[in-house]
Design a protein around this motif. Structure first.
Motif, mmCIF file in Angstrom:
data_model
loop_
_atom_site.group_PDB
_atom_site.id
_atom_site.type_symbol
_atom_site.label_atom_id
_atom_site.label_comp_id
_atom_site.label_asym_id
_atom_site.label_seq_id
_atom_site.Cartn_x
_atom_site.Cartn_y
_atom_site.Cartn_z
ATOM 1 N N GLY A 155 0.857 -1.253 -0.193
ATOM 2 C CA GLY A 155 -0.076 0.033 -0.002
ATOM 3 C C GLY A 155 0.633 1.283 0.096
ATOM 4 N N ARG A 171 2.153 -1.934 -4.179
ATOM 5 C CA ARG A 171 0.765 -1.947 -3.971
ATOM 6 C C ARG A 171 -0.263 -3.071 -4.127
ATOM 7 N NH1 ARG A 171 -0.604 3.624 -3.762
ATOM 8 N NH2 ARG A 171 0.855 4.937 -4.790
ATOM 9 N N PRO A 198 -0.063 -7.677 -3.931
ATOM 10 C CA PRO A 198 0.021 -8.646 -2.850
ATOM 11 C C PRO A 198 1.690 -9.008 -2.922
ATOM 12 C CG PRO A 198 -1.866 -9.388 -4.197
ATOM 13 C CD PRO A 198 -1.214 -8.134 -4.711
ATOM 14 N N ALA A 239 -7.032 -14.156 -0.001
ATOM 15 C CA ALA A 239 -6.550 -12.754 0.530
ATOM 16 C C ALA A 239 -5.887 -12.125 -0.379
ATOM 17 C CB ALA A 239 -5.574 -12.734 1.829
ATOM 18 N N ALA A 240 -5.192 -12.513 -1.328
ATOM 19 C CA ALA A 240 -4.563 -11.605 -2.463
ATOM 20 C C ALA A 240 -5.611 -11.499 -3.565
ATOM 21 C CB ALA A 240 -3.399 -12.634 -3.327
ATOM 22 N N ARG A 244 -8.789 -11.143 -3.053
ATOM 23 C CA ARG A 244 -9.583 -9.849 -2.476
ATOM 24 C C ARG A 244 -9.031 -8.763 -2.643
ATOM 25 N NH1 ARG A 244 -10.849 -13.797 1.593
ATOM 26 N NH2 ARG A 244 -9.217 -12.926 2.774
ATOM 27 N N GLN A 245 -7.562 -8.632 -2.469
ATOM 28 C CA GLN A 245 -6.933 -7.380 -2.598
ATOM 29 C C GLN A 245 -6.931 -6.774 -4.060
ATOM 30 O OE1 GLN A 245 -2.912 -7.651 -1.116
ATOM 31 N NE2 GLN A 245 -2.334 -5.433 -2.012
ATOM 32 N N MET A 256 -8.301 -3.471 -5.763
ATOM 33 C CA MET A 256 -7.803 -2.846 -6.574
ATOM 34 C C MET A 256 -8.298 -2.296 -7.880
ATOM 35 S SD MET A 256 -3.717 -3.863 -5.933
ATOM 36 C CE MET A 256 -3.076 -2.586 -6.781
#
Length: 242
Positions: free
Chosen positions: A105, A146, A148, A207-208, A210-211, A215
């Motif tokens: 991030g 920004r 994973p 999790a990646a 979802r990230q 984005m």
């Protein structure tokens, strides 16, 4: 005109040639929104001015990452052989984030940008040309941070796609000449599609995913402030007179 004069004229024309985006890129047919392909979240490029201009024109919503391997070569080419190994080691230490413990991030991007400032301040007097090369287009050096963490070492350079160049050239030699632009583009995409099936090293966790979806929503489909309507406020009923 003699050979020497013709050569000087050609050099003069080559030096005065302007490198930019072809005009036809600005006249691309506009497709309806439902028929347009989704733009990528990240574009990895070298320092070519034409390619960067094309990415900004056609893929303006996507993030752009400057290939760190190309940048390292550009920077270290201006360093003496005596200091080359140490300079290259310090360059890659800038982007080593394993010990920081920060999530991907903006905060991680700012931390690495401060490292770039410290590196530039240290080598500015000794190798000003190398520092100038490092600071050129510096914002694109940290775009990959920004994404994973498990993808960082794979998306900070363009080695994945560059390995397909040799395969494309090999197939072009067999064909000799393309009958049109469509056949050339079809061959390039076929080589990339076949190579993509064998790519390794991208660990995709829930999790990646979802990230990345977050984005994509923030970068490619931002919610306009005009669309957001204020929530209706509950007005208290007027108090009755006693």
């Amino acid at each position: 005109m003699g050979h020497r004069h013709r050569r000087q004229a050609l050099l003069h024309r080559a030096r005065g040639r302007r490198i930019g985006v072809p005009r036809r890129l600005g006249r691309l047919p506009q497709r309806p929104p439902q028929a347009r392909p989704h733009p990528p979240l990240l574009v990895i490029s070298d320092g070519g001015a034409g390619l960067i201009s094309a990415c900004e024109l056609v893929l303006g919503c996507s993030l752009r990452q400057r290939c760190l391997i190309h940048k390292c070569r550009n920077v270290t080419s201006k360093v003496s052989r005596h200091d080359l190994a140490e300079f290259k080691k310090e360059f890659w230490e800038i982007f080593d984030t394993t010990e920081l413990g920060l999530p991907p991030g903006q905060r991680l991007v700012e931390t690495v940008q401060r490292r770039i400032d410290a590196f530039a301040a240290k080598g500015e007097k000794t190798y000003p040309a190398a520092v100038k090369s490092l600071l050129t287009d510096r914002s694109s050096l940290t775009s990959y941070l920004r994404f994973p963490v498990e993808h960082h070492k794979r998306i900070r350079h363009s080695n994945f796609i560059e390995r397909t160049f040799g395969e494309t050239r090999r197939r072009v030699k067999v064909i000799g000449r393309f009958p049109g632009e469509a056949s050339c583009v079809s061959l390039a995409f076929a080589v990339l599609d076949r190579a993509a099936t064998g790519w390794r090293g991208f660990t995709t966790t829930p999790a990646a995913l979802r990230q990345l979806e977050g984005m994509r929503r923030d970068l490619l489909n931002p919610v306009s402030a005009d669309v957001i309507q204020p929530a209706p406020q509950d007005h208290e009923p007027p108090a009755e007179a006693a």
